[in-house]
Design a protein around this motif. Structure first.
Motif, mmCIF file in Angstrom:
data_model
loop_
_atom_site.group_PDB
_atom_site.id
_atom_site.type_symbol
_atom_site.label_atom_id
_atom_site.label_comp_id
_atom_site.label_asym_id
_atom_site.label_seq_id
_atom_site.Cartn_x
_atom_site.Cartn_y
_atom_site.Cartn_z
ATOM 1 N N ASN A 82 7.824 1.332 5.115
ATOM 2 C CA ASN A 82 6.571 0.844 5.694
ATOM 3 C C ASN A 82 5.406 1.776 5.432
ATOM 4 O O ASN A 82 4.258 1.320 5.358
ATOM 5 N N TYR A 83 5.665 3.073 5.263
ATOM 6 C CA TYR A 83 4.591 3.957 4.798
ATOM 7 C C TYR A 83 4.143 3.545 3.394
ATOM 8 O O TYR A 83 2.945 3.552 3.089
ATOM 9 N N GLU A 84 5.101 3.187 2.546
ATOM 10 C CA GLU A 84 4.766 2.737 1.190
ATOM 11 C C GLU A 84 3.950 1.446 1.233
ATOM 12 O O GLU A 84 3.009 1.263 0.444
ATOM 13 N N LYS A 85 4.293 0.553 2.154
ATOM 14 C CA LYS A 85 3.538 -0.694 2.274
ATOM 15 C C LYS A 85 2.127 -0.427 2.793
ATOM 16 O O LYS A 85 1.165 -1.065 2.341
ATOM 17 N N ALA A 86 2.009 0.502 3.738
ATOM 18 C CA ALA A 86 0.675 0.867 4.221
ATOM 19 C C ALA A 86 -0.154 1.487 3.102
ATOM 20 O O ALA A 86 -1.366 1.250 2.999
ATOM 21 N N LYS A 87 0.514 2.250 2.241
ATOM 22 C CA LYS A 87 -0.177 2.884 1.121
ATOM 23 C C LYS A 87 -0.695 1.855 0.128
ATOM 24 O O LYS A 87 -1.719 2.084 -0.533
ATOM 25 N N ARG A 88 -0.030 0.719 0.024
ATOM 26 C CA ARG A 88 -0.508 -0.339 -0.865
ATOM 27 C C ARG A 88 -1.870 -0.856 -0.397
ATOM 28 O O ARG A 88 -2.703 -1.254 -1.204
ATOM 29 N N PHE A 89 -2.066 -0.874 0.926
ATOM 30 C CA PHE A 89 -3.338 -1.337 1.480
ATOM 31 C C PHE A 89 -4.413 -0.252 1.429
ATOM 32 O O PHE A 89 -5.574 -0.533 1.159
#
Length: 251
Positions: A82-89
């Motif tokens: 989920n940190y990686e997904k937040a980083k996408r944003f």
């Protein structure tokens, strides 16, 4: 007296339905999840944040807070995912990058990045921008370039191509290259995070196939192709094999 209790029960039912309806509102659900997190009820916070994700109410804040809740629950793989997904944003957000770096630093198994330096450089650079940012940049430079070109064509037809227009054209073409590269990266580079401790990587897409090696929770992998419930994954060091989809989470 019986009428009074019926009326009281009716009021409680209406209040419960109103509270449920409020929680269904994404903003209210997000606030409730934040409150649960502040109170140390990380399990409930995780459940509420995940409900927002399941209902496609996605944002950097939702994924970032969900990652923090998972981290508190000692779910390292889900936290990194989920940190990686937040980083996408928000790819350049310092809090997201710092927490992601700290979480990945807890992974016991290290994978050496053996890719060519220019591949690493290009991927890192493109990952620093979102698709929307590069799209807006390309559109803006395109409007400026074509506006200047149209002005010179119709109002100053004899004006030669000076360094200004050539430089503007160069920036515009470079932005187009970046935007196209980003689209190709998003279409072809399917990344995932291992969610299971000691996940088995096999030589083939079946439980009957021999285990080639095992990987620890939280490691980032790339998915090359799929076969049923299995994915052929590749590590940064070039090692590859088949893994069950239930053991990984796509970024």
């Amino acid at each position: 007296m019986r009428t009074f209790f019926r009326f009281l029960g009716f009021l409680l039912l209406v209040g419960a339905n109103a509270s449920a309806a409020e929680i269904e509102n994404p903003s209210a659900m997000f606030r409730e999840a934040n409150r649960a997190y502040r109170e140390g009820d990380y399990r409930r916070a995780t459940r509420l944040y995940q409900s927002l994700v399941d209902k496609q109410w996605n944002s950097a804040d939702v994924f970032y807070n969900l990652a923090n809740a998972h981290f508190r629950e000692k779910h390292l793989g889900l936290a990194i995912l989920n940190y990686e997904k937040a980083k996408r944003f928000r790819p350049r957000d310092r809090d997201v990058r710092a927490n992601l770096a700290y979480a990945t630093g807890l992974i016991e198994y290290r994978v050496e990045d053996k890719r060519n330096w220019y591949v690493r450089t290009v991927n890192t650079f493109l990952a620093s921008f979102t698709r929307e940012e590069l799209g807006v940049l390309t559109l803006g430079l395109g409007l400026v370039f074509w506006g200047v070109w149209g002005f010179c064509l119709y109002l100053r037809p004899g004006l030669s191509w000076g360094w200004g227009r050539k430089t503007l054209l160069g920036f515009f073409l470079f932005s187009v290259f970046l935007w196209v590269s980003k689209e190709i990266q998003l279409a072809t580079l399917r990344e995932a995070i291992i969610l299971k401790s000691q996940a088995a990587v096999r030589y083939g897409p079946s439980h009957k196939d021999q285990v080639a090696f095992r990987l620890g929770e939280g490691i980032k992998i790339r998915i090359k192709k799929k076969s049923g419930d299995w994915s052929w994954i590749v590590l940064k060091n070039g090692e590859s094999g088949w893994m069950l989809d239930e053991e990984i989470g796509g970024v």
